[in-house]
Design a protein around this motif. Structure first.
Motif, PDB file in Angstrom:
ATOM      1  N   VAL A   1       0.843  -1.200   0.000  1.00  0.00           N
ATOM      2  CA  VAL A   1       0.000   0.000   0.000  1.00  0.00           C
ATOM      3  C   VAL A   1       0.877   1.249   0.000  1.00  0.00           C
ATOM      4  CG1 VAL A   1      -1.760   1.297   1.255  1.00  0.00           C
ATOM      5  CG2 VAL A   1      -1.894  -1.204   1.149  1.00  0.00           C
TER       6      VAL A   1
ATOM      7  N   VAL B   1       1.910   1.909  -3.545  1.00  0.00           N
ATOM      8  CA  VAL B   1       0.819   2.446  -4.364  1.00  0.00           C
ATOM      9  C   VAL B   1       0.562   3.910  -4.041  1.00  0.00           C
ATOM     10  CG1 VAL B   1      -1.656   2.283  -4.842  1.00  0.00           C
ATOM     11  CG2 VAL B   1      -0.264   0.202  -4.704  1.00  0.00           C
ATOM     12  N   THR B   2       0.603   4.244  -2.749  1.00  0.00           N
ATOM     13  CA  THR B   2       0.301   5.616  -2.322  1.00  0.00           C
ATOM     14  C   THR B   2       1.539   6.496  -2.195  1.00  0.00           C
ATOM     15  OG1 THR B   2       0.417   4.960   0.014  1.00  0.00           O
ATOM     16  CG2 THR B   2      -1.742   4.834  -1.072  1.00  0.00           C
TER      17      THR B   2
ATOM     18  N   ALA C   1      -7.215  -6.446  -6.103  1.00  0.00           N
ATOM     19  CA  ALA C   1      -7.391  -4.986  -6.138  1.00  0.00           C
ATOM     20  C   ALA C   1      -7.431  -4.470  -7.574  1.00  0.00           C
ATOM     21  CB  ALA C   1      -6.259  -4.317  -5.361  1.00  0.00           C
ATOM     22  N   ARG C   2      -6.628  -5.070  -8.446  1.00  0.00           N
ATOM     23  CA  ARG C   2      -6.648  -4.664  -9.852  1.00  0.00           C
ATOM     24  C   ARG C   2      -7.973  -5.057 -10.507  1.00  0.00           C
ATOM     25  NH1 ARG C   2      -2.436  -7.028 -14.234  1.00  0.00           N
ATOM     26  NH2 ARG C   2      -3.734  -8.881 -13.865  1.00  0.00           N
TER      27      ARG C   2
ATOM     28  N   VAL D   1     -10.890  -5.104  -9.249  1.00  0.00           N
ATOM     29  CA  VAL D   1     -11.975  -4.179  -8.891  1.00  0.00           C
ATOM     30  C   VAL D   1     -11.632  -2.738  -9.239  1.00  0.00           C
ATOM     31  CG1 VAL D   1     -12.790  -5.701  -7.066  1.00  0.00           C
ATOM     32  CG2 VAL D   1     -11.111  -3.926  -6.522  1.00  0.00           C
ATOM     33  N   GLY D   2     -10.477  -2.540  -9.879  1.00  0.00           N
ATOM     34  CA  GLY D   2     -10.129  -1.211 -10.356  1.00  0.00           C
ATOM     35  C   GLY D   2      -9.458  -0.301  -9.357  1.00  0.00           C
ATOM     36  N   TRP D   3      -8.944  -0.875  -8.293  1.00  0.00           N
ATOM     37  CA  TRP D   3      -8.279  -0.037  -7.288  1.00  0.00           C
ATOM     38  C   TRP D   3      -6.856   0.332  -7.690  1.00  0.00           C
ATOM     39  CZ3 TRP D   3      -9.602  -1.836  -1.602  1.00  0.00           C
ATOM     40  CH2 TRP D   3     -10.975  -1.707  -1.400  1.00  0.00           C
ATOM     41  N   VAL D   4      -6.155  -0.562  -8.362  1.00  0.00           N
ATOM     42  CA  VAL D   4      -4.764  -0.307  -8.736  1.00  0.00           C
ATOM     43  C   VAL D   4      -4.532  -0.785 -10.161  1.00  0.00           C
ATOM     44  CG1 VAL D   4      -3.878  -0.526  -6.372  1.00  0.00           C
ATOM     45  CG2 VAL D   4      -3.989  -2.546  -7.850  1.00  0.00           C
ATOM     46  N   ASP D   5      -3.491  -0.263 -10.787  1.00  0.00           N
ATOM     47  CA  ASP D   5      -3.033  -0.777 -12.073  1.00  0.00           C
ATOM     48  C   ASP D   5      -1.520  -0.610 -12.139  1.00  0.00           C
ATOM     49  OD1 ASP D   5      -2.428   1.915 -12.884  1.00  0.00           O
ATOM     50  OD2 ASP D   5      -4.524   2.146 -13.485  1.00  0.00           O
TER      51      ASP D   5
ATOM     52  N   ASP E   1       0.485   2.556 -11.096  1.00  0.00           N
ATOM     53  CA  ASP E   1       0.709   2.889  -9.686  1.00  0.00           C
ATOM     54  C   ASP E   1       2.084   2.422  -9.218  1.00  0.00           C
ATOM     55  OD1 ASP E   1      -1.844   4.064  -9.075  1.00  0.00           O
ATOM     56  OD2 ASP E   1      -2.703   2.049  -9.149  1.00  0.00           O
TER      57      ASP E   1
END
Length: 327
Positions: free
Chosen positions: A131, A134-135, A194-195, A197-201, A204
Motif C-alpha cells: 500500500v 501504491v500511495t 485490487a486490480r 476491482v479497479g483499485w490499482v493498475d 501505480d
C-alpha cells in the motif's frame, strides 16, 4: 543482574550451593530443601552478574542440571542492595560487555521455531508495504518495517552460522525463505484482486515515486545500512538492550522490498522485479553477515579483556570463565 531459579537433585544440592556461595559474582543465594516436585529436588535461587552468568551456567551444565533438574533465568531490572553492588564490582568488565551464550542460543531457537503469528505479521507487514508503494507513503513504509518480525529470525541465522549449529542455521534459513515467499504470494494475490476491482493498475507501480522509489533501486548505501543495522540489532539482543531494535526495524528495507516485489509481479512491472529482489537479498545477507561478525568481535574482545585481567591478577576467582552454549 540475572536471577537464577534452579531445581537441583538432592545428591548435588550441597555441591551446587557451595559453588554459588563461593563465586564473588553471585549474591542473594537462597535454598529451600525439597521444595520442587517436578522435577523433584531442592529449590535454589540467586542473583548473578551478567559477567558471571555464563561461567555459572557452565558449572550447572556440568552438574547435569540441564538434564536432571531445571535452570531458569530472568533479568533483574534493579538491585540496589550492597550485596548486589559488591558482586557487580567483583565481576570483570561491564554488564553490557558480557554475552550470556545460553540465553542467546535459547532465544535463537525460539525465533527459528516459527508460528502462524510470525507468518501473519510478515504477511501483514508486506501488504502494508505494498500500500505504501501504491500511495507513495513514507509513513506506511516505516509502519511496515516496524510490523515486520523478520529480524529475530535473521539474528537466529547469524547465531547458527557463528556457533556452527547446523540445525539452527537450517531452520532459520527455511523460515526466512518460507515466510517471505508466503507473504509475497499472498500480497500478489491481494494486488490482483485490487486490480480486478479497479483499485490499482501497473501505473501505480511504474509511476515516479519520490518517497518510495528507493525501494527497488538498491545501491551501496543499502548494503551499508544493512550491515550497520545488523550489527546494532545483534548487539542489542546480546547486551540485553532490546529498545534499540526499533531503530533496526526502521532502518532496513526487507519488508518494503518484499511488498514492492509482490506488486511488481502481480501488476507486471518487470523492470522493478530485479531491483526489489536485489534490495531484499542485500538487506538479508548484509544483516546476517554483520550479525556473525558482531558475535565474533564480542567473543574476541571479551576473551581478550579477561586475559588482560588475569595477567594483572584482577580476575582471580573468576579465572577460567568461558562461554556456554557454543558447542
Amino acid at each position: 543482574m540475572m536471577h537464577l531459579r534452579l531445581i537441583v537433585p538432592p545428591d548435588r544440592s550441597e555441591r551446587v550451593l557451595d559453588g554459588l556461595v563461593a563465586d564473588p559474582g553471585v549474591s542473594c543465594v537462597t535454598r529451600v530443601p525439597g521444595a520442587a516436585h517436578r522435577p523433584a529436588g531442592d529449590l535454589i535461587e540467586c542473583d548473578v552478574t551478567r559477567e558471571a552468568t555464563s561461567d555459572v551456567l557452565v558449572r550447572l551444565k556440568a552438574e547435569g542440571l540441564y538434564d536432571d533438574g531445571s535452570v531458569a533465568l530472568t533479568s533483574v531490572d534493579s538491585a540496589p542492595s550492597r550485596n548486589a553492588q559488591a558482586a557487580e564490582k567483583a565481576a570483570p568488565g561491564a554488564p553490557d560487555d558480557a554475552v550470556i551464550w545460553d540465553v542467546v542460543v535459547d532465544q535463537a531457537y525460539n525465533e527459528a521455531g516459527g508460528s502462524w503469528v510470525y507468518y501473519v505479521f510478515l504477511t501483514l507487514a508486506t501488504m502494508i508495504a505494498s500500500v505504501a508503494v501504491v500511495t507513495d507513503s513514507s509513513i506506511l513504509v516505516v509502519g511496515a518495517m516496524v510490523v515486520g518480525p523478520e529480524f529475530g529470525v535473521v539474528a537466529a541465522l547469524a547465531v547458527g552460522l557463528f556457533l556452527r549449529k547446523g540445525g539452527l542455521t537450517k531452520r532459520s534459513l527455511m523460515l526466512l525463505v518460507k515466510g517471505f515467499v508466503l507473504a509475497i504470494v499472498l500480497t500478489a494475490i491481494a494486488a490482483l484482486l485490487a486490480r480486478a476491482v479497479g483499485w490499482v493498475d501497473a501505473s501505480d507501480v511504474t509511476a515516479a515515486r519520490p518517497l518510495t522509489g528507493f525501494i527497488w533501486r538498491p545501491d551501496r548505501w543499502s548494503a551499508v545500512v544493512a550491515v550497520l543495522a545488523g550489527s546494532a540489532g545483534v548487539l542489542s539482543q546480546t547486551a540485553g538492550r532490546g529498545n534499540a531494535l526499533v531503530g533496526v526495524f526502521i532502518s532496513v528495507t526487507t519488508v518494503p522490498a518484499a511488498g514492492d516485489l509482490a506488486l511488481s509481479v502481480a501488476l507486471w512491472a518487470p523492470h522493478q522485479i530485479g531491483g526489489s529482489a536485489a534490495q531484499l537479498g542485500i538487506n538479508l545477507a548484509g544483516m546476517t553477515a554483520a550479525g556473525v561478525v558482531t558475535l565474533l568481535l564480542q567473543r574476541v574482545i571479551w576473551r581478550s579483556y579477561l586475559r588482560v585481567k588475569q595477567v594483572r591478577g584482577v580476575a582471580g576467582p573468576l579465572r577460567g570463565r568461558s562461554e556456554s552454549g557454543q558447542s
